[in-house]
Motif scaffolding. Structure first.
Motif, PDB file in Angstrom:
ATOM      1  N   GLY A  56      33.866   5.821   7.375  1.00  0.00           N
ATOM      2  CA  GLY A  56      32.670   4.993   7.155  1.00  0.00           C
ATOM      3  C   GLY A  56      33.089   3.674   6.553  1.00  0.00           C
ATOM      4  O   GLY A  56      32.565   3.232   5.533  1.00  0.00           O
ATOM      5  N   ASP A  77      34.168   4.004  11.752  1.00  0.00           N
ATOM      6  CA  ASP A  77      32.755   3.804  11.421  1.00  0.00           C
ATOM      7  C   ASP A  77      31.946   4.074  12.681  1.00  0.00           C
ATOM      8  O   ASP A  77      32.399   3.799  13.795  1.00  0.00           O
ATOM      9  CB  ASP A  77      32.506   2.375  10.924  1.00  0.00           C
ATOM     10  CG  ASP A  77      31.200   2.273  10.144  1.00  0.00           C
ATOM     11  OD1 ASP A  77      31.256   2.188   8.897  1.00  0.00           O
ATOM     12  OD2 ASP A  77      30.118   2.282  10.779  1.00  0.00           O
ATOM     13  N   ARG A 121      33.948   5.111   0.761  1.00  0.00           N
ATOM     14  CA  ARG A 121      33.153   4.339  -0.205  1.00  0.00           C
ATOM     15  C   ARG A 121      31.719   4.228   0.306  1.00  0.00           C
ATOM     16  O   ARG A 121      31.445   3.553   1.283  1.00  0.00           O
ATOM     17  CB  ARG A 121      33.750   2.938  -0.417  1.00  0.00           C
ATOM     18  CG  ARG A 121      32.973   2.137  -1.465  1.00  0.00           C
ATOM     19  CD  ARG A 121      33.651   0.847  -1.838  1.00  0.00           C
ATOM     20  NE  ARG A 121      33.716  -0.108  -0.744  1.00  0.00           N
ATOM     21  CZ  ARG A 121      34.288  -1.306  -0.808  1.00  0.00           C
ATOM     22  NH1 ARG A 121      34.883  -1.683  -1.917  1.00  0.00           N
ATOM     23  NH2 ARG A 121      34.297  -2.122   0.225  1.00  0.00           N
TER      24      ARG A 121
HETATM   25  C1  LIG Z   1      26.880   1.606   2.693  1.00  0.00           C
HETATM   26  S1  LIG Z   1      27.943   1.353   4.086  1.00  0.00           S
HETATM   27  C2  LIG Z   1      29.544   1.381   3.300  1.00  0.00           C
HETATM   28  C3  LIG Z   1      30.598   0.718   4.129  1.00  0.00           C
HETATM   29  C4  LIG Z   1      31.996   0.633   3.509  1.00  0.00           C
HETATM   30  N1  LIG Z   1      32.533   1.932   3.193  1.00  0.00           N
HETATM   31  C5  LIG Z   1      31.991  -0.256   2.277  1.00  0.00           C
HETATM   32  O1  LIG Z   1      32.162   0.265   1.177  1.00  0.00           O
HETATM   33  O2  LIG Z   1      31.799  -1.470   2.434  1.00  0.00           O
HETATM   34  C6  LIG Z   1      27.887   2.926   4.933  1.00  0.00           C
HETATM   35  C7  LIG Z   1      28.680   2.931   6.212  1.00  0.00           C
HETATM   36  O3  LIG Z   1      28.702   4.248   6.743  1.00  0.00           O
HETATM   37  C8  LIG Z   1      28.655   4.149   8.157  1.00  0.00           C
HETATM   38  N2  LIG Z   1      28.247   5.448   8.698  1.00  0.00           N
HETATM   39  C9  LIG Z   1      27.039   6.052   8.637  1.00  0.00           C
HETATM   40  N3  LIG Z   1      27.101   7.260   9.225  1.00  0.00           N
HETATM   41  C10 LIG Z   1      28.377   7.440   9.668  1.00  0.00           C
HETATM   42  C11 LIG Z   1      29.068   8.488  10.334  1.00  0.00           C
HETATM   43  N4  LIG Z   1      28.454   9.614  10.690  1.00  0.00           N
HETATM   44  N5  LIG Z   1      30.366   8.305  10.626  1.00  0.00           N
HETATM   45  C12 LIG Z   1      31.012   7.175  10.303  1.00  0.00           C
HETATM   46  N6  LIG Z   1      30.404   6.140   9.645  1.00  0.00           N
HETATM   47  C13 LIG Z   1      29.107   6.276   9.329  1.00  0.00           C
HETATM   48  C14 LIG Z   1      27.669   3.023   8.388  1.00  0.00           C
HETATM   49  O4  LIG Z   1      27.770   2.494   9.702  1.00  0.00           O
HETATM   50  C15 LIG Z   1      28.092   2.041   7.297  1.00  0.00           C
HETATM   51  O5  LIG Z   1      29.075   1.138   7.753  1.00  0.00           O
END
Ligand SMILES: C[S@@+](CC[C@H](N)C(=O)[O-])C[C@H]1O[C@@H](n2cnc3c(N)ncnc32)[C@H](O)[C@@H]1O
Length: 255
Positions: A56, A77, A121
């Motif tokens: 993610g 992601d 994160r």
């Molecule tokens: C709040 S953002 C955090 C992004 C990054 N980790 C940061 O700290 O900047 C949550 C992220 O989780 C991703 N996400 C949501 N569901 C997911 C999944 N099932 N698998 C992978 N990524 C996912 C979203 O697309 C988003 O980019």
């Protein structure tokens, strides 16, 4: 007496909806001192030799910031937009060592035990997949938004429109801790903080409400009155005061 009019709130929402990303100078926030910086915590578990996964990964900035500490990094992601952004913003000299792949964290295209460190994160957690991907003795490190985050803002919205984040319980921290603990993982650090967090102006708050979004179905047309209520209640001479709640967990897989 209200500080702004409904029309002004909607005008600010229209203006800030063209902002992009979190790094723009337009967003002005301040936070009280916190007990850890995630990049510093992660760096304690990196020797320069690791292959590392960020589940993610969003815009990929976390891996780029840590790049001196590992050999090879993969970010996954589910969002095509975030992966495109991560690839575009990655400095050219890091492009041989860091790669971004569009995939769900519940099924990462990588072999078993491929990573010495798995990061997450503020993204949904899939403990069985974390366990599959981690090498014996490897570290799982996550920081999550706590359930008490921005409580004075959330309280303004009907509880039926929560939760935040929008993931089911099994993808949240308590279940992940229990699952990995049951598998014999050692808890190296479990911590949290809840500190004052300040939006400097209405523009910054309204941008945040729309972009997170809080709540998921936030709509300025129907929510402008609620935004005014939040502004009237939380505005102080120092800005619009709320709180930031974060949780940290570091676990080590048995060897
Ligand atoms: C709040 S953002 C955090 C992004 C990054 N980790 C940061 O700290 O900047 C949550 C992220 O989780 C991703 N996400 C949501 N569901 C997911 C999944 N099932 N698998 C992978 N990524 C996912 C979203 O697309 C988003 O980019």
């Amino acid at each position: 007496m209200k500080s702004l009019s409904i029309d002004r709130v909607k005008a600010i929402a229209a203006a800030t909806s063209t902002w992009r990303g979190w790094d723009l100078l337009g967003v002005k926030t301040r936070r009280a001192p916190v007990p850890w910086q995630l990049t510093e915590v992660i760096a304690e578990y990196l020797s320069g030799l690791e292959v590392i996964l960020d589940m993610g990964c969003g815009n990929g900035k976390l891996l780029a910031q840590l790049a001196n500490g590992f050999t090879r990094g993969i970010g996954v992601d589910i969002s095509k937009e975030r992966i495109d952004e991560a690839r575009l913003s990655l400095p050219i000299m890091l492009r041989t060592r860091i790669h971004f792949t569009r995939a769900s964290s519940h099924k990462v295209p990588a072999p078993d035990a491929a990573f010495q460190v798995v990061l997450n994160r503020q993204a949904p957690l899939f403990p069985a997949e974390i366990d599959r991907l981690l090498a014996p003795g490897g570290y799982f490190i996550t920081q999550q938004v706590g359930p008490e985050n921005t409580r004075a803002i959330i309280a303004a919205f009907n509880e039926a429109r929560w939760p935040l984040p929008p993931w089911p319980d099994e993808m949240l921290l308590p279940n992940t801790f229990t699952t990995l603990d049951t598998l014999g993982y050692r808890t190296l650090r479990s911590d949290e903080y809840d500190v004052p967090y300040v939006f400097a102006d209405a523009e910054s708050l309204i941008y945040w409400l729309q972009m997170v979004p809080v709540p998921q179905d936030f709509n300025i047309e129907s929510d402008a009155e609620t935004v005014l209520e939040i502004l009237d209640r939380l505005t102080t001479p120092n800005g619009i005061v709320t709180n930031e709640h974060r949780q940290l967990l570091v676990m080590q897989k048995p060897t």
